[in-house]
Structures are given as structure tokens and as C-alpha cells.
Write an enzyme that holds these catalytic residues in place. Sequence first.
Site, mmCIF file in Angstrom:
data_model
loop_
_atom_site.group_PDB
_atom_site.id
_atom_site.type_symbol
_atom_site.label_atom_id
_atom_site.label_comp_id
_atom_site.label_asym_id
_atom_site.label_seq_id
_atom_site.Cartn_x
_atom_site.Cartn_y
_atom_site.Cartn_z
ATOM 1 N N ASN A 1 0.847 -1.190 0.000
ATOM 2 C CA ASN A 1 0.000 0.000 0.000
ATOM 3 C C ASN A 1 0.887 1.247 0.000
ATOM 4 O OD1 ASN A 1 -1.549 2.260 1.463
ATOM 5 N ND2 ASN A 1 -3.167 0.803 0.958
ATOM 6 N N CYS B 1 -6.524 8.753 1.178
ATOM 7 C CA CYS B 1 -6.408 8.913 2.634
ATOM 8 C C CYS B 1 -7.027 10.244 3.046
ATOM 9 C CB CYS B 1 -4.960 8.881 3.097
ATOM 10 S SG CYS B 1 -4.853 9.064 4.896
#
Lengths: 243, 303
Positions: B100, B131
Amino acid sequence: MKDTQFTVVENKRIAHNTYLSVLEGDTSDITAPGQFVNIKLDGLYLRRPISVCDVEGNKLTIIYKVVGVGTEKMAAAPTGEKWLTLTGLGNGYDLSKSGDRPLLIGGGAGVPPMYLLARELVKEGKRPTVILGFGKADEVFFKEEFEALGLQVIVTTQDGSYGVKGFVTDAMDDLQYTYFYTCGPEPMLKAVYNKTETSGEFSFEERMGCGFGACMGCTCKTKYGNKRICRDGPVLEKEEIIW
Amino acid sequence: MVNTKVKLCGIELDNPIIPASGTFGFGYEFAELYDINILGSLSFKGTTLEPRFGNPCPRIAECDSGMLNAVGLQNPGVDKVIKTELPKLREVFRKPSMANVSGFSLEEYVETVRKLDTVEDIGWFEINISCPNVHGGGMSFGTSPKMAETVTRAVRDVTKKPIIIKLSPNVTDIVSIAKACEEGGADGVSLINTLMGMRISLKTRRPIIANKTGGFSGPAIKPVAVRMIYQVYDAVNIPIVGMGGVSNAEDVIELMLAGATAVEVGAANLVNPYASRDIILDLPRVMEKYGIKSLEEIIGGAH
């Protein structure tokens, strides 16, 4: 670390807003004073991290202040209720550094972990002095339990309604000690940090996600690098703390 | 005997369960609890080019059926991840893992992927353009189709490994962003990242989380995830890694029926460290209950 069912076998109010629960279950992963457990309660998503006050055989004692929905549920739990509990969390205090006369300083909800620590130190032949700090007289708890270990116990209250008037640091002036251990609200910890002249250990509190180091929800900066309060703490050495 | 195997971008998984990034560290922490080789794969902690401390505490707030987090991509930086974290993972996990990756500029995404591309054990890249807890990066790449396509193309150029773009639900039209990623050369998309939320303390009259806002995850967000996976499945021809509030084997089936090829388990790992394992162990029972012989067969079955 273990995740097992504990049964509430005793639950009682011991001071203003303060409750003691005795839980029965597999305590084998609790290896040091200053560790905590993380309790799953029905209807609440996250667990409640609570410090270990005492362990004897399969009995675990916790003491907590009612501060929100979780601790409200815990305080109201009938005996026989089961709580899924993660045990063996956190590093705990290092007893090997105590010297002969360690000083134990607990404030409010920070008093409970001092009890198992005191018991373990006494077992090793040490004679800790204990300072317990509270807001006022009706909040005081566990003075007799510490005294029953044969220890000198000094109680302070902020309003002077019991024991020495003032903060825990107001009772430290004439004490001789080799090392110290403390747990309590952060302003108290900071005051203890500034007042003490020996090395020592501080137990910190933070809002946690998991309690076992996976989520990075409780990380703080230290002189030794980033630390997760739940996994690398909750006990930090005096020398590494950055306020 | 039921078949739990699925194929994700050309790599076969023993089962579709992948612990989600940010809820599983670098995997080895969980290996103390159980043999993590039972997992389909795992998506390790979001990695950036430089080390990041993340946001100040408190970073966590509880909600009804879920939680907010604003960790802010705390990680030791890609070099240390490669040097110290991934070797530790390799000791306990022998399957391909999912890397990730987050960034604050196009160059950062590219450079981080370029470095991780040399690690053999990495099976897929999951590029986090969603995010909600960092400023001037993260989600800002994931809220416009044009930016999403640009990031995808840029990382596409530096790796031959499958690229999965992790999408934000905090957008007006997730379908157009998924399509833009496909257009840019993505091999898959993963959704949904957390929903941006806030909680306020009645005692302090201030947001509980120091960052003020946090990402909302947990069972409460599952219907949003199911809806978005369903919509994206209709619009793209690349596989979807579904996630959002998955807590049990039934949830896995539901997300797969919506269109997920594999399913990530996030917040559940934090409440129950055995959650991913428990879900895998329970999958055969639930498959039998609903007459499912092979999980591959039910992907997108609700359409």
C-alpha cells in the site's frame, strides 16, 4: 497476549465514581505490573483499556473511574456477566531498577497499577514508599490495602479534606528514594517529572484503537523514537520522555 | 468441499480475505497470534517515500458501530520498510503481499513504487489516492478523475506488477474515478477507503480527534461500500477489491455478490485480532449454507 472470556465475580463501588471489579479467567499472560487488559462490552465497538490492579491465581482485579458509556456499563454489570478480555497488553514496569527504597506515586485512576507493583516489590524484599493523590476525601481508595502490605502510605487531596493538602508533589519534599514509578493524569506526571531527581518510570494513557500495536492510534514521540503507548508503553522511562 | 480460491489480477489467492492496510501493521505482529499464511494476502501499512510520524493524538474516536481514525499515514518510510519491516514479514508469511503506497506528489508515488518494485515478495501495488487524514496529498489525488488517471499512468510506467488503485468514497461520483483509473492502466480498484467524519466531545466542546476530522470505518459503513462496489462493477472491466465494515463471512459474500473479487478486512482486526482468521475459518460453513460451491462463481452475482 490472549483473548479469553472473563466472568465478573464481584463488582462494587469503592469511592466517589470509582468501582472495583474482580474478574475470573485465564490470567496467565499477565506478566508484569503496569500492564493493562482490553475489555469488549456488548453494544460498544471498541474495547476499554483498563490497568491491572491485582492478579492472584485466576482472579484479576481492576479499578476504574466511571467516565463514559463503557465504564458506566462496567460499573452496572451484574456478577456472572462475561467480558471478552485481551490480557497481557503493554510492557509494564521494570522492577529490576527499583533499588531498595523505590517511591510509588499514583494519582486517581493511576493508583490501581501501583498496587500490584507494590505487592511484587514487597515480595522481592523492597520497601517502597507510597504516595496516593486524590481530589477530595470521598475519592480516596486503597489506602488500607497498601498499608496492609506494611508500607508507609501518604495520601494527598487537592482540597485538603484528607491527608496532606495539595498535589502528590507536595508530599515528596522530605522523602529519600532510589527510583520511582508513577501513574496518573498527565499534568501530575509532568509535575512528578519536574520534581524528581532520580530516574523513574511513567505510565501514560491515550485513546486507543486496538490496544496491541496494530493501528498506530496511540503513538507518541520519545527521545528513543516513536512509540505506541499500547505496545511499546504504556510505561516509558523518564529519560526518553518528550513533553 | 467448497472452493474458496479466487484469482486477483492473475495471482491466485487461497481465499479472498486480505487484511486492510493500516489495521494489520506489517503482518508479523499478528503472526504471534496465529499462522498468517491462512490469509489470502495482506495489505501492509501505508508506505510513503519519507518517514512520517502522522497526526498528533488523540487519533481515535469511537462511534456507534464503528470508529474514526486520523493516524495520518505513520510509517518508517520506504527505505526502512524494505530494509527492516518486509524481511520480518517474509519470515512469517510466504505468500505475495500487497504494497500500500501513499504520496504527496506524483514524484513521491512514482519513486516509492519504483523502490518497492524491486521486492520480489510484493504481488500487487495498492495505490492509496484516498487517505482522508493527510493534507495536501492522499485524498486530493482521488477526488478528481483527471488526477486519478494521472497518478495511475505515472506508477504504471515504473512497475509491471498489478496496480490496484484505492478509491475514496468522499466524492460525488466514484464511478467516474474508477473509470479514469481503468483508462490510466490500472489492473484493479479497491474500495472503499474510510468516510470522512467527526465527533465532538460534550465535555470539552471540541472535536475529539486532534486532526478534527477522521476516517469512519466499521460495520456502519458496509451499506455504502456495497452500493459503491455494485455501481463500480457495472462500469469497469477490471477486478474490484471490496472493503468497508466487513466483520464476518456473510459480509464477505455480500461484497462479492456486489462485485468484489477479493475482500479486505479492516477495523474488525482492531476489535478482534483474530477477525481475519475467524472469517476465513467460517467461510466454508456460510458458503454451504447458501449453496455456494465456488466463490469465483458469485462475483458480481447480484447484478
